[in-house]
Design an enzyme around this catalytic site. Structure first.
Site, PDB file in Angstrom:
ATOM      1  N   GLY A 191       0.977  -1.050   0.007  1.00 17.13           N
ATOM      2  CA  GLY A 191       0.516   0.209  -0.364  1.00 17.13           C
ATOM      3  C   GLY A 191       1.023   1.109  -0.029  1.00 17.13           C
ATOM      4  N   GLU A 241      13.157  -3.870  -4.483  1.00 16.03           N
ATOM      5  CA  GLU A 241      12.727  -3.711  -5.765  1.00 16.03           C
ATOM      6  C   GLU A 241      13.142  -3.183  -6.583  1.00 16.03           C
ATOM      7  OE1 GLU A 241       8.145  -2.269  -7.083  1.00 16.03           O
ATOM      8  OE2 GLU A 241       8.550  -2.198  -4.938  1.00 16.03           O
TER       9      GLU A 241
END
Length: 388
Positions: free
Chosen positions: A133, A250
């Site tokens: 989120g 990431e």
């Protein structure tokens, strides 16, 4: 510089290849970008999801998941280069590679002993699924300007807001949520990380259809959601710093295992070009050669980042360079694919390529938009002045 395997790495590669061939005789469906070819339709999403969970548990039990983690975290302490070798061999048999595990790393760095016990190993073993989120409908690029609020009320927070591009929200067990907990602090210092149980009242996950008419990502609303204080990771207001460390993993192509799939897809396109009589066409050869060059540039940058990791440096701003190279390279090879496959991609005679092209378009947004990455490179790496 010698990029070949050392004798020890060659031995590891051979053993890993044999293990993968034994434990993954049937390839997983190609449902993500650069998994070794065009996208495949997943005819049983629930079965595939369970198979992925079982695979994560198998990797953990076999010792692969923690092989490069620090020994003080219970890991094997070996070089992260071995994770890259594993991902090379996993792609060759159609198996998922090792993940960057940024969430688990954040918990190990800043979480409490109870949080480590509750979340880290169960996630690694495939017992918990997560969604992220971060981005919001009103401003995904400017993460520090997020509007989701978490108001402290005794022993819990009350969360209200909305998140976008929350892939996996509909099936996740938990959400790694960034919310503003310190409204009077500077915007970068007022954000905290909360772990939200997706079964909590007031959590409303939804699906988002992408340009290929598939549902590959999602959204999630939060209305008066109760989150216990013990589900905050780190100190209040430390969320920005921790999130940037997470995104560094990431953004690294070596961590997310891009190169093996890229090379496999390029080999398929060379075969398709030969089948269609394009192997000697100058334009096609030039496009395939350029795709190869971009892939090798990305690979060398990945090796450089891995070398920094081996020397003890955490992923940093250099990850923005890797992210820019990754997204542009991914999009370029899908452009080339349409040129090579031709009308067969549109008519469905060669299925999956059309979807792969459209799936590649948001790659410039994953892990932070290209504009944000260019600002980081210009201002923090090159020392260029901020534009007016």
């Amino acid at each position: 510089m010698d990029f070949r395997d050392t004798p020890e790495q060659a031995e590891y590669r051979a053993k890993t290849r044999a293990w993968l061939q034994e434990h993954c005789p049937v390839p997983f469906p190609r449902t993500g970008l650069l998994n070794g070819g065009p996208l495949e339709e997943d005819t049983d999403a629930e079965q595939t999801r369970q198979r992925h969970r079982d695979w994560r548990r198998l990797l953990y039990d076999a010792g692969y998941t923690l092989q490069s983690w620090p020994r003080e975290w219970g890991g094997g302490g070996i070089s992260p280069i071995y994770d890259t070798i594993f991902n090379d061999e996993a792609t060759a048999v159609g198996a998922p590679g090792l993940r960057g595990m940024y969430l688990e790393r954040v918990v190990m760095m800043a979480g409490t002993p109870a949080q480590r016990e509750q979340f880290v190993i169960p996630t690694m073993r495939g017992e918990l699924d997560w969604c992220q989120g971060f981005s919001e409908p009103s401003g995904g690029s400017d993460l520090a300007a997020l509007k989701t609020r978490a108001v402290l009320d005794g022993d819990h927070y009350v969360v209200n807001g909305a998140k976008l591009w929350t892939s996996g929200a509909a099936t996740a067990d938990w959400c790694f949520l960034l919310a503003r907990t310190e409204p009077d602090a500077p915007k970068h210092n007022g954000i905290s990380i909360l772990f939200v149980d997706m079964k909590s009242p007031g959590v409303r996950p939804g699906a988002v259809m992408t340009s290929d008419r598939g549902v590959h990502t999602g959204e999630c609303g939060f209305e008066d959601v109760i989150v216990p204080v013990q589900n905050r990771v780190g100190e209040p207001g430390a969320g920005w710093r921790l999130a940037m460390q997470a995104l560094a993993y990431e953004r690294g192509p070596g961590d997310i295992g891009i190169m093996p799939g890229y090379r496999a897809e390029l080999n398929i396109l060379e075969d398709v070009a030969a089948e269609r009589g394009l192997a000697d066409d100058p334009s096609t050869r030039e496009k395939l050669a350029w795709a190869y060059v971009l892939g090798e540039v990305l690979n060398y940058d990945s090796v450089k980042q891995l070398s920094l990791r081996v020397s003890g440096r955490m992923p940093g701003m250099e990850g923005s360079v890797g992210k820019l190279l990754w997204s542009s390279t991914v999009q370029e090879i899908e452009h080339v694919a349409l040129d090579v496959v031709g009308a067969d991609a549109v008519t469905g005679l060669r299925p999956g390529w059309w979807s792969s092209y459209f799936r590649s378009r948001p790659a410039s947004v994953f892990g932070g938009t290209e504009q944000i990455q260019r600002n980081i490179v210009a201002q923090r790496l090159l020392g260029m002045p901020r534009g007016r």
